[in-house]
Design a protein around this motif. Structure first.
Motif, PDB file in Angstrom:
ATOM      1  N   ARG A   1    -101.775 -17.713  36.478  1.00  0.00           N
ATOM      2  CA  ARG A   1    -102.377 -17.753  35.146  1.00  0.00           C
ATOM      3  C   ARG A   1    -101.814 -18.910  34.336  1.00  0.00           C
ATOM      4  O   ARG A   1    -102.550 -19.630  33.633  1.00  0.00           O
ATOM      5  CB  ARG A   1    -102.128 -16.430  34.418  1.00  0.00           C
ATOM      6  CG  ARG A   1    -102.661 -16.401  32.987  1.00  0.00           C
ATOM      7  CD  ARG A   1    -104.167 -16.571  32.947  1.00  0.00           C
ATOM      8  NE  ARG A   1    -104.644 -16.643  31.573  1.00  0.00           N
ATOM      9  CZ  ARG A   1    -105.926 -16.794  31.247  1.00  0.00           C
ATOM     10  NH1 ARG A   1    -106.847 -16.856  32.186  1.00  0.00           N
ATOM     11  NH2 ARG A   1    -106.284 -16.850  29.984  1.00  0.00           N
TER      12      ARG A   1
ATOM     13  N   ARG B   1     -96.395 -13.798  40.967  1.00  0.00           N
ATOM     14  CA  ARG B   1     -97.420 -14.711  41.493  1.00  0.00           C
ATOM     15  C   ARG B   1     -98.602 -14.792  40.543  1.00  0.00           C
ATOM     16  O   ARG B   1     -99.126 -15.878  40.250  1.00  0.00           O
ATOM     17  CB  ARG B   1     -97.871 -14.277  42.874  1.00  0.00           C
ATOM     18  CG  ARG B   1     -99.006 -15.139  43.434  1.00  0.00           C
ATOM     19  CD  ARG B   1     -99.410 -14.730  44.834  1.00  0.00           C
ATOM     20  NE  ARG B   1     -98.380 -15.081  45.795  1.00  0.00           N
ATOM     21  CZ  ARG B   1     -97.659 -14.198  46.485  1.00  0.00           C
ATOM     22  NH1 ARG B   1     -97.861 -12.900  46.319  1.00  0.00           N
ATOM     23  NH2 ARG B   1     -96.735 -14.599  47.334  1.00  0.00           N
ATOM     24  N   GLN B   2     -99.074 -13.642  40.044  1.00  0.00           N
ATOM     25  CA  GLN B   2    -100.210 -13.645  39.136  1.00  0.00           C
ATOM     26  C   GLN B   2     -99.864 -14.326  37.810  1.00  0.00           C
ATOM     27  O   GLN B   2    -100.698 -15.030  37.224  1.00  0.00           O
ATOM     28  CB  GLN B   2    -100.683 -12.215  38.890  1.00  0.00           C
ATOM     29  CG  GLN B   2    -101.290 -11.552  40.119  1.00  0.00           C
ATOM     30  CD  GLN B   2    -102.462 -12.340  40.679  1.00  0.00           C
ATOM     31  OE1 GLN B   2    -103.323 -12.814  39.932  1.00  0.00           O
ATOM     32  NE2 GLN B   2    -102.510 -12.496  42.000  1.00  0.00           N
ATOM     33  N   ARG B   3     -98.631 -14.143  37.360  1.00  0.00           N
ATOM     34  CA  ARG B   3     -98.217 -14.817  36.131  1.00  0.00           C
ATOM     35  C   ARG B   3     -98.190 -16.331  36.330  1.00  0.00           C
ATOM     36  O   ARG B   3     -98.644 -17.085  35.467  1.00  0.00           O
ATOM     37  CB  ARG B   3     -96.837 -14.318  35.699  1.00  0.00           C
ATOM     38  CG  ARG B   3     -96.393 -14.904  34.367  1.00  0.00           C
ATOM     39  CD  ARG B   3     -95.037 -14.373  33.956  1.00  0.00           C
ATOM     40  NE  ARG B   3     -94.637 -14.893  32.644  1.00  0.00           N
ATOM     41  CZ  ARG B   3     -93.478 -14.619  32.053  1.00  0.00           C
ATOM     42  NH1 ARG B   3     -92.596 -13.812  32.652  1.00  0.00           N
ATOM     43  NH2 ARG B   3     -93.209 -15.142  30.870  1.00  0.00           N
TER      44      ARG B   3
ATOM     45  N   ARG C   1    -100.728 -19.850  44.850  1.00  0.00           N
ATOM     46  CA  ARG C   1    -100.257 -18.566  45.363  1.00  0.00           C
ATOM     47  C   ARG C   1     -98.940 -18.714  46.123  1.00  0.00           C
ATOM     48  O   ARG C   1     -98.197 -17.734  46.281  1.00  0.00           O
ATOM     49  CB  ARG C   1    -101.307 -17.934  46.288  1.00  0.00           C
ATOM     50  CG  ARG C   1    -102.536 -17.410  45.582  1.00  0.00           C
ATOM     51  CD  ARG C   1    -103.479 -16.727  46.572  1.00  0.00           C
ATOM     52  NE  ARG C   1    -102.819 -15.614  47.242  1.00  0.00           N
ATOM     53  CZ  ARG C   1    -102.693 -14.407  46.726  1.00  0.00           C
ATOM     54  NH1 ARG C   1    -103.166 -14.135  45.511  1.00  0.00           N
ATOM     55  NH2 ARG C   1    -102.096 -13.447  47.402  1.00  0.00           N
TER      56      ARG C   1
ATOM     57  N   TYR D   1     -99.346 -10.925  32.355  1.00  0.00           N
ATOM     58  CA  TYR D   1     -99.694 -10.865  33.766  1.00  0.00           C
ATOM     59  C   TYR D   1     -98.494 -10.517  34.644  1.00  0.00           C
ATOM     60  O   TYR D   1     -98.654 -10.258  35.842  1.00  0.00           O
ATOM     61  CB  TYR D   1    -100.298 -12.190  34.219  1.00  0.00           C
ATOM     62  CG  TYR D   1    -101.687 -12.425  33.687  1.00  0.00           C
ATOM     63  CD1 TYR D   1    -102.811 -12.168  34.474  1.00  0.00           C
ATOM     64  CD2 TYR D   1    -101.889 -12.884  32.392  1.00  0.00           C
ATOM     65  CE1 TYR D   1    -104.090 -12.373  33.981  1.00  0.00           C
ATOM     66  CE2 TYR D   1    -103.169 -13.084  31.885  1.00  0.00           C
ATOM     67  CZ  TYR D   1    -104.266 -12.821  32.682  1.00  0.00           C
ATOM     68  OH  TYR D   1    -105.543 -13.013  32.188  1.00  0.00           O
TER      69      TYR D   1
ATOM     70  N   SER E   1     -96.924  -7.893  34.753  1.00  0.00           N
ATOM     71  CA  SER E   1     -97.040  -6.525  35.274  1.00  0.00           C
ATOM     72  C   SER E   1     -97.748  -6.493  36.619  1.00  0.00           C
ATOM     73  O   SER E   1     -97.624  -5.525  37.382  1.00  0.00           O
ATOM     74  CB  SER E   1     -97.788  -5.648  34.267  1.00  0.00           C
ATOM     75  OG  SER E   1     -99.098  -6.147  34.030  1.00  0.00           O
ATOM     76  N   TYR E   2     -98.486  -7.577  36.940  1.00  0.00           N
ATOM     77  CA  TYR E   2     -99.162  -7.684  38.236  1.00  0.00           C
ATOM     78  C   TYR E   2     -98.317  -8.462  39.251  1.00  0.00           C
ATOM     79  O   TYR E   2     -98.736  -8.660  40.390  1.00  0.00           O
ATOM     80  CB  TYR E   2    -100.508  -8.384  38.073  1.00  0.00           C
ATOM     81  CG  TYR E   2    -101.450  -7.666  37.142  1.00  0.00           C
ATOM     82  CD1 TYR E   2    -102.096  -6.492  37.537  1.00  0.00           C
ATOM     83  CD2 TYR E   2    -101.685  -8.144  35.856  1.00  0.00           C
ATOM     84  CE1 TYR E   2    -102.958  -5.828  36.678  1.00  0.00           C
ATOM     85  CE2 TYR E   2    -102.542  -7.490  34.988  1.00  0.00           C
ATOM     86  CZ  TYR E   2    -103.179  -6.323  35.407  1.00  0.00           C
ATOM     87  OH  TYR E   2    -104.026  -5.668  34.553  1.00  0.00           O
ATOM     88  N   GLY E   3     -97.163  -8.935  38.807  1.00  0.00           N
ATOM     89  CA  GLY E   3     -96.280  -9.672  39.694  1.00  0.00           C
ATOM     90  C   GLY E   3     -96.102 -11.118  39.253  1.00  0.00           C
ATOM     91  O   GLY E   3     -96.934 -11.683  38.529  1.00  0.00           O
TER      92      GLY E   3
END
Length: 265
Positions: free
Chosen positions: A230, A225-227, A249, A219, A221-223
């Protein structure tokens, strides 16, 4: 006992290190989770306990709390008289500074006491007594927030306590600066920092958080925050995470105190 002895502030002088915006993560969390209680209070008073060598954190606390509770007043309390004298020119409507310590020298019971980077120099065995003393001064429904952060406020861990005792532990970070969640271990509050060893719950929590972070690597690769989000979703399978995505967030996660409390307490 003399009158002077009865009124002597309780506690010892801290290093006083402070920087503008150092406590923004803690303030943001307080406003989000305790704003309703501050609004409900007839005359809400918040205490910035041990604000340090400069008054910035008290000034900022007033501004941030008034975004959610316009009637709140802030009292900055410092045990070092020279720091109080230096802060006096910054007094304004809703903000005053007082000489004192853990006895909390304010006329009415505060709805909030924030004590950031105050207990680092104390022994672990002293923490429970300090917590109890401050909690006894809280108004019904009041909150004590006690924790530690780095010098610029990128990493912060704090405990939230009500009049009944400890409730939660919050981990907060600037996600772009984080290599792994266990980097936050160095900012654990005094009640937990010496318990980050095998066999203690906080050590197991940070171990599991690192594992969840590693598993969430795709995750990234989405930034960051997303990691992080998750990883927290995975973490809550085994740990009592008490907040939700709106807080995650922000680079936060809050866990029930009972799950991380030191063994034997």
């Amino acid at each position: 006992m003399t009158s002077r002895a009865r009124t002597r502030p309780v506690g010892t002088v801290t290093r006083g290190t402070t920087n503008p915006n150092r406590l923004r993560r803690m303030d943001r969390w307080i406003a989000a989770v305790h704003g309703a209680e501050l609004r409900r209070a007839g005359d809400p008073v918040a205490v910035d306990l041990g604000y340090g060598a400069a008054p910035w954190t008290a000034v900022e606390l007033l501004a941030r709390l008034r975004t959610v509770a316009p009637r709140v007043r802030v009292v900055g309390v410092e045990i070092e008289p020279a720091r109080v004298a230096a802060a006096k020119p910054y007094e304004r409507e809703g903000l005053v500074f007082r000489h004192g310590g853990f006895e909390i020298p304010v006329a009415q019971r505060p709805v909030l006491v924030r004590a950031a980077n105050v207990l680092r120099q104390y022994d672990e065995g002293e923490v429970a007594e300090v917590w109890a003393r401050i909690r006894a001064r809280l108004a019904p429904g009041g909150l004590l927030v006690e924790g530690t952060c780095d010098e610029v406020g990128r990493r912060h861990v704090w405990v939230a306590l009500g009049v009944e005792g400890a409730r939660t532990v919050t981990f907060a970070t600037r996600l772009g600066s984080l290599e792994r969640p266990s980097d936050l271990a160095e900012r654990l509050p005094k009640a937990l920092i010496h318990r980050n060893v095998p066999g203690e719950p906080v050590h197991a929590f940070l171990r599991d958080f690192d594992r969840a972070w590693a598993a969430a690597a795709p995750y990234a690769s989405y930034g960051a925050r997303q990691r992080w989000m998750r990883a927290v979703r995975e973490l809550r399978t085994d740990w009592p995470v008490v907040d939700g995505p709106a807080r995650w967030r922000q680079g936060e996660v809050t866990v029930a105190w009972e799950a991380l409390a030191p063994r034997g307490r």
